[in-house]
Write an enzyme that holds these catalytic residues in place. Sequence first.
Site, PDB file in Angstrom:
ATOM      1  N   ASP A 205     -27.664  28.052  -3.998  1.00  0.00           N
ATOM      2  CA  ASP A 205     -26.571  28.167  -4.964  1.00  0.00           C
ATOM      3  C   ASP A 205     -25.433  27.200  -4.618  1.00  0.00           C
ATOM      4  O   ASP A 205     -25.173  26.947  -3.442  1.00  0.00           O
ATOM      5  CB  ASP A 205     -26.057  29.623  -4.929  1.00  0.00           C
ATOM      6  CG  ASP A 205     -25.359  30.003  -6.216  1.00  0.00           C
ATOM      7  OD1 ASP A 205     -25.370  29.190  -7.169  1.00  0.00           O
ATOM      8  OD2 ASP A 205     -24.795  31.097  -6.267  1.00  0.00           O
TER       9      ASP A 205
ATOM     10  N   ASN B  63     -32.083  31.136 -16.006  1.00  0.00           N
ATOM     11  CA  ASN B  63     -31.519  29.778 -16.041  1.00  0.00           C
ATOM     12  C   ASN B  63     -31.756  29.046 -17.366  1.00  0.00           C
ATOM     13  O   ASN B  63     -31.123  28.024 -17.633  1.00  0.00           O
ATOM     14  CB  ASN B  63     -32.061  28.919 -14.885  1.00  0.00           C
ATOM     15  CG  ASN B  63     -31.459  29.264 -13.538  1.00  0.00           C
ATOM     16  OD1 ASN B  63     -32.068  29.075 -12.490  1.00  0.00           O
ATOM     17  ND2 ASN B  63     -30.235  29.790 -13.525  1.00  0.00           N
TER      18      ASN B  63
END
Length: 249
Positions: free
Chosen positions: A29, A77
């Site tokens: 991340d 996503n």
Amino acid sequence: MTASSPLLQDRPLDLDPERLPRHIAVIMDGNGRWAKQKGLPRIRGHQKGVDALKGLLRCCDDWGIPALTAYAFSTENWGRPLEEVEFLMTLFERVLRRELREMHEKNVQIRFVGNLGALPASLQAEIDRSMAETEQNTGIQFTVATNYGGQQEILDACRAIARLVQEGRLAPEEIDEAVMEKHLYTKGLSHPDLLIRTSGEMRISNFLLWQMAYAEIYVTSTLWPDFDRESLHQALLDFQGRHRRFGKL
Ligand code: FPP
């Protein structure tokens, strides 16, 4: 590679080789934030993120950690701007095409897990090729979770098991952990002992929900593109300082 090779990333001496995790999972991340901090477009963060992942794979291999699983793209996503999604799909394909030969030479066994059938056809072809070519390799098991969702994986397994019951090939009482394991995307892979998440978020984010039952979780504020050898070293020191009880006393 020999011990004297200048390319070998020596394992830091303060790590106990007997107590290394056997499988590391990583949530990569912070690519976007890394780029933003530098005034760059988000895609540059993803490009640097690939370099960080290559570095991590290399360290795990050189330090004797036999499995690494990276969360490259979650089922959620798809909700990103179309051009970023398209960039990521093209990036995965390009990286695979570029890196496959070297990974194969290093005896890496590549596996992709997730709903792969929904990925662009050209990426699916590269994925199939990389898995087929490295299937017999006996080195580090490198798994890339792409269009992956942990809840979806469990649902898919439940459906497959329900079909067996419906066909009379399995009794409900026979459903146990081993049966479940056999129907997960990660069939045959050990469970992660250590989950590393970068950029400070304290979440599992639908990653390997079943497999993470007893994983130690390590969260660092480092943004993914900056995660390097020393970051891994710190994560492993932290891991080795923990007392794993698996629910027992
Ligand atoms: C999270 O950062 C990162 C991703 C969703 C993509 C991760 C992909 C790579 C590092 C490339 C891996 C390549 C291969 C071939 C496996 P973010 O965009 O969520 O960052 P932010 O939270 O700062 O916005």
